[in-house]
Design a protein around this motif. Structure first.
Motif, PDB file in Angstrom:
ATOM      1  N   LYS A 166      11.493  -9.303   1.233  1.00 24.24           N
ATOM      2  CA  LYS A 166      10.684  -8.308   0.649  1.00 24.24           C
ATOM      3  C   LYS A 166       9.534  -8.827   0.342  1.00 24.24           C
ATOM      4  O   LYS A 166       8.436  -7.685   0.501  1.00 24.24           O
ATOM      5  N   PRO A 167       9.074  -9.857  -0.031  1.00 19.25           N
ATOM      6  CA  PRO A 167       7.696 -10.157   0.145  1.00 19.25           C
ATOM      7  C   PRO A 167       6.682 -10.231   1.324  1.00 19.25           C
ATOM      8  O   PRO A 167       5.696  -9.758   1.188  1.00 19.25           O
ATOM      9  N   ASP A 205       9.909   2.215   5.944  1.00 12.84           N
ATOM     10  CA  ASP A 205       9.523   1.757   4.668  1.00 12.84           C
ATOM     11  C   ASP A 205      10.383   0.248   4.595  1.00 12.84           C
ATOM     12  O   ASP A 205       9.451  -0.637   4.085  1.00 12.84           O
ATOM     13  N   LEU A 206      11.465   0.028   4.898  1.00 23.93           N
ATOM     14  CA  LEU A 206      12.203  -1.040   4.750  1.00 23.93           C
ATOM     15  C   LEU A 206      11.918  -2.052   5.884  1.00 23.93           C
ATOM     16  O   LEU A 206      12.299  -3.250   5.695  1.00 23.93           O
ATOM     17  N   THR A 207      11.206  -1.836   7.014  1.00 23.83           N
ATOM     18  CA  THR A 207      10.940  -2.794   8.161  1.00 23.83           C
ATOM     19  C   THR A 207       9.357  -2.737   8.419  1.00 23.83           C
ATOM     20  O   THR A 207       9.037  -3.865   9.198  1.00 23.83           O
ATOM     21  N   ALA A 250       3.786  -7.293   1.755  1.00 29.39           N
ATOM     22  CA  ALA A 250       2.501  -7.472   2.222  1.00 29.39           C
ATOM     23  C   ALA A 250       1.993  -6.539   3.370  1.00 29.39           C
ATOM     24  O   ALA A 250       1.013  -6.234   3.424  1.00 29.39           O
ATOM     25  N   LEU A 251       2.965  -6.399   4.248  1.00 30.31           N
ATOM     26  CA  LEU A 251       2.459  -5.468   5.460  1.00 30.31           C
ATOM     27  C   LEU A 251       2.392  -4.018   4.731  1.00 30.31           C
ATOM     28  O   LEU A 251       1.522  -3.193   5.222  1.00 30.31           O
ATOM     29  N   ARG A 252       3.162  -3.511   3.682  1.00 28.25           N
ATOM     30  CA  ARG A 252       3.244  -2.263   3.193  1.00 28.25           C
ATOM     31  C   ARG A 252       2.041  -2.014   2.546  1.00 28.25           C
ATOM     32  O   ARG A 252       1.516  -1.160   2.475  1.00 28.25           O
ATOM     33  N   SER A 253       1.360  -3.141   2.096  1.00 29.93           N
ATOM     34  CA  SER A 253       0.126  -2.918   1.219  1.00 29.93           C
ATOM     35  C   SER A 253      -1.153  -2.514   1.985  1.00 29.93           C
ATOM     36  O   SER A 253      -1.817  -1.694   1.382  1.00 29.93           O
ATOM     37  N   GLY A 254      -1.089  -2.824   3.349  1.00 28.09           N
ATOM     38  CA  GLY A 254      -2.083  -2.541   3.986  1.00 28.09           C
ATOM     39  C   GLY A 254      -3.351  -3.273   3.747  1.00 28.09           C
ATOM     40  O   GLY A 254      -4.497  -3.202   4.244  1.00 28.09           O
ATOM     41  N   ASP A 255      -3.199  -4.229   2.991  1.00 28.32           N
ATOM     42  CA  ASP A 255      -4.487  -5.218   2.404  1.00 28.32           C
ATOM     43  C   ASP A 255      -4.583  -6.328   3.734  1.00 28.32           C
ATOM     44  O   ASP A 255      -3.820  -6.901   3.819  1.00 28.32           O
ATOM     45  N   THR A 256      -5.744  -6.493   3.873  1.00 28.58           N
ATOM     46  CA  THR A 256      -6.140  -7.539   4.944  1.00 28.58           C
ATOM     47  C   THR A 256      -5.582  -8.786   4.468  1.00 28.58           C
ATOM     48  O   THR A 256      -5.086  -9.620   5.314  1.00 28.58           O
ATOM     49  N   ALA A 257      -5.936  -9.089   3.587  1.00 33.13           N
ATOM     50  CA  ALA A 257      -5.729 -10.535   2.637  1.00 33.13           C
ATOM     51  C   ALA A 257      -4.551 -10.883   2.769  1.00 33.13           C
ATOM     52  O   ALA A 257      -3.719 -11.861   3.097  1.00 33.13           O
ATOM     53  N   LYS A 303      -2.304 -11.211   5.935  1.00 29.09           N
ATOM     54  CA  LYS A 303      -2.605 -12.358   6.608  1.00 29.09           C
ATOM     55  C   LYS A 303      -1.697 -13.593   6.269  1.00 29.09           C
ATOM     56  O   LYS A 303      -1.226 -14.485   6.784  1.00 29.09           O
ATOM     57  N   ARG A 304      -1.021 -13.297   5.208  1.00 34.76           N
ATOM     58  CA  ARG A 304      -0.095 -14.121   4.315  1.00 34.76           C
ATOM     59  C   ARG A 304       1.289 -13.922   5.052  1.00 34.76           C
ATOM     60  O   ARG A 304       2.443 -14.539   4.416  1.00 34.76           O
ATOM     61  N   PHE A 305       1.568 -12.924   5.663  1.00 38.35           N
ATOM     62  CA  PHE A 305       2.625 -12.366   6.249  1.00 38.35           C
ATOM     63  C   PHE A 305       3.458 -13.588   6.620  1.00 38.35           C
ATOM     64  O   PHE A 305       4.719 -13.617   6.206  1.00 38.35           O
ATOM     65  N   GLU A 306       2.946 -14.486   7.496  1.00 36.06           N
ATOM     66  CA  GLU A 306       3.774 -15.693   8.265  1.00 36.06           C
ATOM     67  C   GLU A 306       4.155 -16.500   6.968  1.00 36.06           C
ATOM     68  O   GLU A 306       5.540 -17.054   7.059  1.00 36.06           O
ATOM     69  N   ASP A 307       3.519 -16.768   6.071  1.00 39.46           N
ATOM     70  CA  ASP A 307       3.692 -17.623   5.060  1.00 39.46           C
ATOM     71  C   ASP A 307       4.791 -17.339   4.034  1.00 39.46           C
ATOM     72  O   ASP A 307       5.530 -17.837   3.604  1.00 39.46           O
TER      73      ASP A 307
END
Length: 480
Positions: free
Chosen positions: A372-373, A327-329, A377-384, A387-391
């Motif tokens: 955490k942000p 969950d945390l990673t 984003a990864l935890r949400s499972g939302d594609t959009a 995609k913002r993970f790197e940013d």
């Protein structure tokens, strides 16, 4: 360090009689490759008995842990293949190879009848998922520099650079790439400044590109690895196409395999031009995907890293703790390593000396709060959102700062140290009674004059009065 060539004949006809291939280490079986890639730091049981200060140093070994995964073996096989196949069309025993090198040096490539055997592949994945670590581990299986002296009884004086790894410049410029290439080549040759100081941008970008291509051919570079290719997204108008076309030219015209590595956003770079996309996937695209919580490879990694506990009360790995770690990673290996390192540091410094959910969530909310942000984003499972993970990731400098070891000593403890030391010093100073010194003769006369009823007369009697007011004047002495 010079690695003198030692030749092992290959049973594969395409590789036979090629000193560049026969000087490479043998092709490894999968388990041999896994053993060579793996790095498990030492952990002696008695190290848990060390002082806190020593154990804090031991925890940092987790940064070097490499647990081979199936994708590591796929990557090793791909590198092994492109190195050897890329050398097939550049066999220095064949006269055609030297004709090709000559045409490159004279920039008359239209006269060359050269058929490249070079291939390529791409490596993509989330930041921190282990791409660069895996790539470096595989490349380390090969000497970067091989020095040839004689081959099959004939003199063959040549320096072979098996692989060269550079990072795509932040601005995605060709000039930046060339500068990075020259520096990396100098480092591989162990000759600082030989090429990086010689080839400047004064002669123009085309001259730098020509020099880069010529050097890559002269040193028979086995593979050029371009990391952080997503930086091309920052290139100016036309910059992406120019750089991608340059890579294609290296593969086709020069015959050098190119490996592309970067984040998922790199895929769009090749989707723009189908020709580039096909070439980038010459041997496939290796995707370091985010593992699921039930992924067997992820759970194997958690099992291995959990054994590395330097706290005095090692905790068992329960299903509940597995869930917390994921969950945390969110399956990002770099985050897992950071969580285990920082968690143990906190447990030691807070005198908890064990790992539990409270410890991990405390670290996630404090030391790793900048992540955490991105993790959300990864935890949400939302594609959009994904995609913002790197940013959403903090800069590398901030990530490095997260891993700094902070002192657990409070201000009050430091203040008490000064007070205690001051008390001890005062207690150690011997109490010595000051003795009044005996008065000298001048002091006795002075007191007598001061107590006289007529001090002026007393001064005259002692001869302490000047009879001539000018007796100390330079002018007086000059005329007398």
């Amino acid at each position: 360090m010079n690695n003198l060539a030692q030749y092992t004949p290959s049973p594969i006809p395409d590789y036979a009689g090629n000193p560049l291939i026969e000087a490479l280490p043998p092709v490894l079986a999968e388990m041999d490759a896994a053993r060579a890639i793996a790095h498990f730091p030492a952990l002696a049981p008695d190290e848990r008995l060390f002082s806190k200060e020593l154990r804090l140093h031991c925890v940092d070994r987790l940064k070097d842990l490499i647990q081979p995964l199936p994708i590591h073996l796929e990557l090793e096989s791909a590198v092994s293949s492109i190195l050897r196949t890329g050398y097939v069309s550049r066999n220095p025993v064949n006269a055609g190879t030297w004709r090709h090198l000559h045409t490159l040096s004279t920039n008359r490539r239209d006269l060359a009848l050269f058929h490249s055997s070079a291939s390529t592949f791409s490596l993509v994945g989330l930041s921190g998922i282990g791409k660069t670590t895996a790539l470096n581990a595989v490349l380390s299986l090969y000497p970067q520099k091989i020095v040839h002296c004689r081959y099959e009884g004939r003199e063959f004086l040549h320096t072979q650079i098996v692989w060269l790894k550079i990072e795509c410049p932040f601005d995605g410029s060709l000039s930046g790439l060339c500068h990075a290439f020259f520096k990396a080549l100098d480092k591989a040759l162990d000759e600082p400044g030989r090429h990086s100081a010689r080839f400047r941008s004064k002669g123009g970008i085309m001259e730098m590109i020509h020099s880069m291509e010529q050097l890559a051919s002269t040193y028979f570079i086995g593979a050029l690895v371009i990391d952080e290719l997503q930086h091309l997204n920052a290139a100016k108008t036309g910059g992406k196409e120019n750089l991608l076309n340059f890579f294609v030219n290296l593969i086709n015209s020069i015959g050098i395999p190119v490996v592309f590595a970067g984040t998922n956003s790199m895929i769009n770079l090749f989707a723009d031009v189908l020709r580039n996309a096909r070439r980038a996937c010459g041997q496939g695209m290796y995707d370091f995907r985010q593992p699921s919580e039930a992924d067997a490879a992820w759970n194997m990694l958690v099992d291995v890293i959990w054994r590395y506990q330097w706290i005095q009360k090692p905790a068992p790995l329960t299903p509940e703790l597995r869930k917390v770690l994921y969950d945390l990673t969110q399956g990002v290996t770099d985050f897992l390593a950071k969580l285990m390192i920082l968690g143990q540091r906190y447990a030691m410094q807070a005198n908890i000396e064990t790992l539990n959910e409270h410890v991990f969530r405390h670290i996630a909310d404090t030391k790793l709060k900048l992540l955490k942000p991105a993790i959300a984003a990864l935890r949400s499972g939302d594609t959009a959102a994904m995609k913002r993970f790197e940013d959403l990731l903090p800069p590398d400098e901030q990530l490095d700062a997260l891993m700094r070891n902070e002192s657990s000593v409070s201000i009050n403890q430091l203040a008490a140290l000064h007070i205690n030391k001051a008390v001890n010093v005062i207690a150690e100073v011997p109490q010595v009674r000051a003795e009044r010194p005996e008065p000298d003769a001048v002091s006795q006369v002075s007191r007598k004059i001061a107590s006289d009823a007529d001090p002026h007369v007393a001064l005259a009697e002692q001869g302490w009065l000047a009879k001539d007011v000018l007796e100390f004047s330079d002018t007086y002495h000059a005329v007398t």
